[in-house]
Design an enzyme around this catalytic site. Structure first.
Site, short mmCIF file in Angstrom:
data_model
loop_
_atom_site.label_atom_id
_atom_site.label_comp_id
_atom_site.label_asym_id
_atom_site.label_seq_id
_atom_site.Cartn_x
_atom_site.Cartn_y
_atom_site.Cartn_z
N LYS A 225 -6.92 8.32 2.13
CA LYS A 225 -7.21 9.60 1.48
C LYS A 225 -7.62 9.31 0.04
CE LYS A 225 -4.95 13.80 -0.39
NZ LYS A 225 -3.75 14.67 -0.42
N ASP B 154 -6.81 16.54 -7.26
CA ASP B 154 -6.42 17.64 -6.38
C ASP B 154 -5.87 18.79 -7.21
OD1 ASP B 154 -5.58 19.32 -4.40
OD2 ASP B 154 -3.91 18.05 -3.70
N LYS C 66 -2.84 24.78 -7.85
CA LYS C 66 -1.50 24.29 -8.12
C LYS C 66 -0.99 24.83 -9.46
CE LYS C 66 -1.89 19.77 -5.81
NZ LYS C 66 -0.76 19.92 -4.87
N ASP D 101 -4.26 11.21 -6.49
CA ASP D 101 -4.28 11.66 -5.10
C ASP D 101 -5.26 10.84 -4.24
OD1 ASP D 101 -3.10 13.27 -3.20
OD2 ASP D 101 -4.52 14.93 -3.45
N ASP E 230 -4.98 23.84 -0.64
CA ASP E 230 -4.26 22.70 -1.21
C ASP E 230 -3.80 21.71 -0.12
OD1 ASP E 230 -3.17 21.10 -3.14
OD2 ASP E 230 -1.39 22.36 -3.49
N GLU F 83 -5.54 19.77 1.60
CA GLU F 83 -6.92 19.27 1.72
C GLU F 83 -7.00 17.85 2.27
OE1 GLU F 83 -5.14 18.92 -0.89
OE2 GLU F 83 -5.59 16.85 -1.42
N ARG G 163 -5.55 16.33 4.71
CA ARG G 163 -5.67 16.23 6.16
C ARG G 163 -7.08 16.59 6.62
NH1 ARG G 163 -0.78 20.34 6.82
NH2 ARG G 163 -0.37 19.38 4.80
#
Ligand code: BES
Ligand code: MN
Ligand code: ZN
Length: 518
Positions: free
Chosen positions: A284, A289, A296, A307, A366, A368, A370
């Site tokens: 990933k 993010d 967030k 991230d 959020d 994201e 996956r």
């Protein structure tokens, strides 16, 4: 890259001769030796340091130093000593039972941590001699010397390139220069060359994690990963157009609110048998993010520059594997995007079609990671037909709630692969804990409107995230490592003082060494 620590290996006689030279003006010398629980040293170290034995005994008594591993004492300016600083480091087993009838303790074996501790004590810019001669019963093999140096290099790593003042100071100080006295310096070269590549690989991953997202955009990440070409890695970079043609709407949806373009990087190392199915590593790589439209909270949002720690670990692992010319076929895939809110950004309620053909209802923008991994996994399954897949992702805050920063979360559809990862991890000190999966959890991501939704509610957040990924791997043996707790914001340790730990590089390298080579 390894400017903070230089190691040189010499026989004991040469080190002894060096220690007879007076110190150079302005450059105090540091001498490091290792002692067991009874303050015993190896024969050569004891003989080189015989004149300082009384100082050691006195200082140890005063400091209640008993040679326990993880502890040390420093004696400064001892009269007649061959160095201004004498550092005695304990290598006695911490849990060693004392007294009669006690079980004999296992010999000390954590040379990686010891190397980190020693580098920490010696400090930047210092000149040191280390007598790598351990108390009786503790073998000082070439491998242990190499692990010792690896620990030291990683300890010495600092991400300070944006500190204009401190940086000047550090440059003036220069690297730590260490002469390591060993019994057979000739044989050390090979082991050292290999381990220095591993150090560079971990350092590369750490730097990628530490870099801010205004510098490390997806295209810049792709450019840095492309440098692995110098080791013979085949590199392919898919831009947004190429991904759109493949139907990667899940990944592209995450990046569509960002000014920076999204990229998919494919790194291929073919060191194994021709035509043999590769092992695949998928990372990933969300360079930042923000949460997107499901934005967030502000507190600690800056941490979300990390991230992409999964993609960094995969890049580092590919570096290590290619640099040592591993006899294995390995594919690394990096899903690189930035998750931002914008007029073009994806919204909650949107439905996207993934490359696999399965549709996804976006509940929370959020969740994201996956979505990015869904298409990266489909891509690697379809294009490379791997024998096994391991993905690494800073996927859920829930894994921090469950495991803290001690263990990475492990999820798998294959017991053998899960077992191999757990063993490789415990061997090198990147620990994994397997969590359950099952149909009841899988149901939690069924959607009213699409084939699945991208969140499963408040309960079992890390597990439902793993189930989401599992829907994109088919029957391929697969393991998912949730490294939200271990990949960034790392507590400092003997071998890491940096925010980005490079967690996973040594783990994947060890996995390949132990199970996928030859
Ligand atoms: N990148 C985060 C997970 C994360 C949290 C990593 C803390 C490192 C530290 C991920 O994209 C995320 O936001 N996950 C959400 C999922 C939720 C919306 C279902 C989370 O964990 O809150
Ligand atoms: Mn997120
Ligand atoms: Zn994320």
């Amino acid at each position: 890259m390894l400017v903070n620590a230089k190691y040189e290996f010499q026989p004991f006689d040469a080190a002894e001769a060096l220690l007879r030279h007076p110190e150079e003006e302005g450059h105090p010398r540091t001498l490091v030796a290792f002692v067991g629980r009874d303050l015993a040293m190896g024969e050569r170290a004891a003989s080189i340091l015989k004149d300082t034995a009384p100082h050691l005994a006195r200082a140890a008594a005063a400091a209640k130093f008993k040679g326990k591993s993880g502890t040390s004492i420093e004696i400064l300016a001892a009269p007649g000593a061959p160095a201004s600083r004498l550092i005695f480091m304990g290598v006695g087993k911490a849990d060693e039972a004392e007294g009669e009838g006690a079980e004999p303790a296992k010999p000390f074996d954590d040379f990686f941590a010891l190397g980190g501790q020693a580098a920490g004590k010696i400090g930047p810019g210092a000149r040191a001699v280390i007598l790598f001669d351990l108390p009786a019963g503790t073998p000082a093999t070439q491998d242990s010397v190499a692990q010792f140096a690896l620990g030291g290099w990683l300890r010495a790593y600092k991400f300070d390139q944006y500190k204009t003042k401190k940086k000047d100071e550090a440059d003036r100080e220069g690297p730590m220069e260490v002469v390591v006295a060993v019994a057979e310096p000739d044989g050390v070269g090979g082991a050292m060359a290999e381990v220095s590549h591993l150090a560079e690989a971990v350092i590369l991953a750490r730097t990628l994690v530490n870099e801010p997202a205004n510098v490390l955009t997806p295209p810049e990440f792709a450019r840095r990963a492309s440098e692995l070409m110098k080791f013979g890695v085949e590199v392919e970079v898919l831009d947004e157009k190429a991904m759109a043609e493949l139907g990667m709407r899940a990944l592209l949806g995450v990046g569509q609110g960002s000014e920076a373009g999204s990229r998919l990087v494919v790194l291929r190392w073919s060191g194994g048998a021709e035509g043999a199915a590769p092992i695949a590593f998928v990372g990933k790589g969300v360079v930042f993010d923000s949460g997107g439209i499901s934005i967030k909270p502000a507190a600690s949002m800056e941490d979300m520059k990390g991230d992409m720690a999964g993609a960094a670990a995969v890049t580092g692992a590919m570096y290590a594997i290619a640099a040592r010319k591993a006899k294995a076929n390995v594919v690394g895939v990096l899903g690189l995007v930035e998750n931002m809110p914008d007029g073009k950004a994806q919204r909650p309620g949107d439905i996207v079609k993934s490359m696999s053909g399965q549709t996804i209802e976006i509940i929370n923008t959020d969740a994201e990671g996956r979505l990015v991994l869904a298409d990266a996994l489909t891509y690697v399954v379809e294009k490379h037909k791997p024998a096994a897949i391991v993905d690494l992702a800073t996927l859920t805050g829930a894994i921090l709630v469950a495991l803290g920063q001690e263990y990475g979360g492990l999820f798998s559809n294959n017991d053998e692969l899960a077992d191999r990862l757990t063993k490789a991890g415990s061997h090198i000190g990147e620990k994994l804990w397997r969590l359950p999966m099952g149909p009841a959890y899988d149901k939690m991501i069924d959607s009213k409107f699409a084939d699945m939704k991208n969140t499963g509610g408040r309960h079992a957040g890390s597990i439902t995230a793993a189930h989401f990924l599992q829907r994109f791997v088919g029957k391929t043996p697969w393991a998912h490592l949730d490294i939200a707790g271990t990949g960034m914001g790392s507590p400092t340790s003997d071998t890491n003082q940096s925010w980005g730990a490079g967690w996973g590089v040594r783990l994947l390298d060890q996995l390949v060494r132990d199970y996928y080579e030859g």
